[in-house]
Design a protein around this motif. Structure first.
Motif, PDB file in Angstrom:
ATOM      1  N   ALA A  65       0.829  -1.200   0.000  1.00 24.03           N
ATOM      2  CA  ALA A  65       0.000   0.000   0.000  1.00 24.03           C
ATOM      3  C   ALA A  65       0.868   1.256   0.000  1.00 24.03           C
ATOM      4  O   ALA A  65       1.806   1.372   0.793  1.00 24.03           O
ATOM      5  CB  ALA A  65      -0.916  -0.002   1.222  1.00 24.03           C
ATOM      6  N   GLY A  66       0.568   2.167  -0.928  1.00 24.44           N
ATOM      7  CA  GLY A  66       1.257   3.439  -0.981  1.00 24.44           C
ATOM      8  C   GLY A  66       2.657   3.406  -1.548  1.00 24.44           C
ATOM      9  O   GLY A  66       3.380   4.399  -1.478  1.00 24.44           O
ATOM     10  N   LYS A  67       3.061   2.283  -2.125  1.00 25.78           N
ATOM     11  CA  LYS A  67       4.415   2.147  -2.668  1.00 25.78           C
ATOM     12  C   LYS A  67       4.365   1.768  -4.147  1.00 25.78           C
ATOM     13  O   LYS A  67       3.348   1.289  -4.651  1.00 25.78           O
ATOM     14  CB  LYS A  67       5.191   1.058  -1.921  1.00 25.78           C
ATOM     15  CG  LYS A  67       5.455   1.374  -0.470  1.00 25.78           C
ATOM     16  CD  LYS A  67       6.322   0.287   0.129  1.00 25.78           C
ATOM     17  CE  LYS A  67       6.617   0.583   1.585  1.00 25.78           C
ATOM     18  NZ  LYS A  67       7.586  -0.374   2.122  1.00 25.78           N
ATOM     19  N   LEU A  68       5.514   1.956  -4.815  1.00 22.86           N
ATOM     20  CA  LEU A  68       5.649   1.485  -6.178  1.00 22.86           C
ATOM     21  C   LEU A  68       5.430  -0.028  -6.213  1.00 22.86           C
ATOM     22  O   LEU A  68       5.801  -0.740  -5.281  1.00 22.86           O
ATOM     23  CB  LEU A  68       7.049   1.810  -6.713  1.00 22.86           C
ATOM     24  CG  LEU A  68       7.350   3.290  -6.907  1.00 22.86           C
ATOM     25  CD1 LEU A  68       8.837   3.499  -7.104  1.00 22.86           C
ATOM     26  CD2 LEU A  68       6.567   3.846  -8.078  1.00 22.86           C
ATOM     27  N   GLU A  96      10.834   3.097   1.948  1.00 19.24           N
ATOM     28  CA  GLU A  96       9.710   4.006   2.175  1.00 19.24           C
ATOM     29  C   GLU A  96       8.809   4.123   0.950  1.00 19.24           C
ATOM     30  O   GLU A  96       7.594   4.218   1.061  1.00 19.24           O
ATOM     31  CB  GLU A  96      10.240   5.393   2.562  1.00 19.24           C
ATOM     32  CG  GLU A  96       9.159   6.354   2.984  1.00 19.24           C
ATOM     33  CD  GLU A  96       9.728   7.672   3.460  1.00 19.24           C
ATOM     34  OE1 GLU A  96       9.168   8.720   3.081  1.00 19.24           O
ATOM     35  OE2 GLU A  96      10.728   7.658   4.204  1.00 19.24           O
ATOM     36  N   THR A  97       9.410   4.096  -0.242  1.00 22.94           N
ATOM     37  CA  THR A  97       8.661   4.279  -1.483  1.00 22.94           C
ATOM     38  C   THR A  97       8.424   2.986  -2.257  1.00 22.94           C
ATOM     39  O   THR A  97       7.669   2.970  -3.222  1.00 22.94           O
ATOM     40  CB  THR A  97       9.412   5.237  -2.426  1.00 22.94           C
ATOM     41  OG1 THR A  97      10.661   4.629  -2.785  1.00 22.94           O
ATOM     42  CG2 THR A  97       9.643   6.591  -1.773  1.00 22.94           C
ATOM     43  N   GLY A  98       9.119   1.920  -1.863  1.00 23.89           N
ATOM     44  CA  GLY A  98       9.069   0.668  -2.608  1.00 23.89           C
ATOM     45  C   GLY A  98      10.202   0.550  -3.601  1.00 23.89           C
ATOM     46  O   GLY A  98      10.451  -0.525  -4.147  1.00 23.89           O
ATOM     47  N   GLN A  99      10.905   1.637  -3.857  1.00 26.04           N
ATOM     48  CA  GLN A  99      12.040   1.588  -4.782  1.00 26.04           C
ATOM     49  C   GLN A  99      13.265   1.079  -4.030  1.00 26.04           C
ATOM     50  O   GLN A  99      13.609   1.582  -2.964  1.00 26.04           O
ATOM     51  CB  GLN A  99      12.317   2.965  -5.363  1.00 26.04           C
ATOM     52  CG  GLN A  99      13.350   2.929  -6.455  1.00 26.04           C
ATOM     53  CD  GLN A  99      13.413   4.257  -7.218  1.00 26.04           C
ATOM     54  OE1 GLN A  99      12.684   5.191  -6.938  1.00 26.04           O
ATOM     55  NE2 GLN A  99      14.291   4.310  -8.197  1.00 26.04           N
ATOM     56  N   VAL A 100      13.902   0.069  -4.595  1.00 27.43           N
ATOM     57  CA  VAL A 100      15.095  -0.534  -4.010  1.00 27.43           C
ATOM     58  C   VAL A 100      16.273  -0.178  -4.908  1.00 27.43           C
ATOM     59  O   VAL A 100      16.204  -0.371  -6.128  1.00 27.43           O
ATOM     60  CB  VAL A 100      14.945  -2.072  -3.893  1.00 27.43           C
ATOM     61  CG1 VAL A 100      16.211  -2.712  -3.349  1.00 27.43           C
ATOM     62  CG2 VAL A 100      13.726  -2.416  -3.033  1.00 27.43           C
ATOM     63  N   ASN A 101      17.323   0.338  -4.316  1.00 28.41           N
ATOM     64  CA  ASN A 101      18.521   0.710  -5.067  1.00 28.41           C
ATOM     65  C   ASN A 101      19.036  -0.503  -5.841  1.00 28.41           C
ATOM     66  O   ASN A 101      19.143  -1.602  -5.291  1.00 28.41           O
ATOM     67  CB  ASN A 101      19.585   1.221  -4.095  1.00 28.41           C
ATOM     68  CG  ASN A 101      20.782   1.793  -4.801  1.00 28.41           C
ATOM     69  OD1 ASN A 101      21.401   1.150  -5.646  1.00 28.41           O
ATOM     70  ND2 ASN A 101      21.130   3.015  -4.446  1.00 28.41           N
ATOM     71  N   PHE A 102      19.370  -0.307  -7.107  1.00 27.86           N
ATOM     72  CA  PHE A 102      19.822  -1.399  -7.976  1.00 27.86           C
ATOM     73  C   PHE A 102      20.951  -2.204  -7.336  1.00 27.86           C
ATOM     74  O   PHE A 102      21.007  -3.424  -7.454  1.00 27.86           O
ATOM     75  CB  PHE A 102      20.280  -0.841  -9.332  1.00 27.86           C
ATOM     76  CG  PHE A 102      20.820  -1.882 -10.262  1.00 27.86           C
ATOM     77  CD1 PHE A 102      19.969  -2.731 -10.957  1.00 27.86           C
ATOM     78  CD2 PHE A 102      22.189  -2.045 -10.440  1.00 27.86           C
ATOM     79  CE1 PHE A 102      20.465  -3.703 -11.815  1.00 27.86           C
ATOM     80  CE2 PHE A 102      22.689  -3.007 -11.298  1.00 27.86           C
ATOM     81  CZ  PHE A 102      21.827  -3.839 -11.979  1.00 27.86           C
ATOM     82  N   ALA A 118       2.955   3.106 -10.525  1.00 27.62           N
ATOM     83  CA  ALA A 118       2.873   4.106  -9.468  1.00 27.62           C
ATOM     84  C   ALA A 118       1.847   3.659  -8.432  1.00 27.62           C
ATOM     85  O   ALA A 118       0.878   2.964  -8.753  1.00 27.62           O
ATOM     86  CB  ALA A 118       2.460   5.455 -10.063  1.00 27.62           C
ATOM     87  N   PRO A 119       2.048   4.055  -7.178  1.00 20.75           N
ATOM     88  CA  PRO A 119       1.056   3.708  -6.158  1.00 20.75           C
ATOM     89  C   PRO A 119      -0.268   4.412  -6.442  1.00 20.75           C
ATOM     90  O   PRO A 119      -0.297   5.472  -7.085  1.00 20.75           O
ATOM     91  CB  PRO A 119       1.672   4.211  -4.847  1.00 20.75           C
ATOM     92  CG  PRO A 119       2.780   5.113  -5.231  1.00 20.75           C
ATOM     93  CD  PRO A 119       3.171   4.814  -6.637  1.00 20.75           C
TER      94      PRO A 119
END
Length: 124
Positions: A65-68, A96-102, A118-119
């Motif tokens: 919920a609320g994340k990429l 926090e955003t769902g994005q994980v650094n490569f 997008a969320p």
């Protein structure tokens, strides 16, 4: 926050029909992902019948919920791929955003990303 791994349990990789396997590749992968996620505090799993990515079987979706949200495909129904999927989902849950650094991606998910969504907007 919890991240969900949605596994398509109807996925059949090329050659499945000729293999004579009793279970679909998606069913095998789903069971392996479920086993790999057991005991994970921030990762949950569920199965669905068809994510409409048949040309890229085996398919999963990682979302919260609320994340990429990320769609991934072309996995092998193996314990190694299942472990990589769960490891990525745990990192997604921590973000926090769902994005994980490569640089933090498990090797086993690299090359498997299909799309990012997008969320949904917050409810009014």
């Amino acid at each position: 926050m919890t991240s969900w791994i949605t596994v398509c349990d109807t996925c059949k990789r090329e050659g499945w029909a000729e293999s004579g396997a009793a279970q679909t590749d998606g069913e095998v992968l789903a069971a392996l992902v479920e086993a790999a996620a057991e005991g994970q505090a921030t990762v949950r799993t569920r199965r669905v019948s068809c994510t409409m990515g048949c040309e890229r079987a085996c398919n999963v979706v990682v979302q919260s919920a609320g994340k990429l949200c990320y769609s991934l495909g072309k996995f092998e129904p193996t314990a190694e791929d299942a472990a990589a999927i769960v490891e990525y989902a745990a990192k997604h849950a921590q973000s926090e955003t769902g994005q994980v650094n490569f640089r933090e991606w498990p090797q086993g998910v690299k090359g498997h990303f299909v799309s990012r969504h997008a969320p949904l907007p917050a409810a009014e």
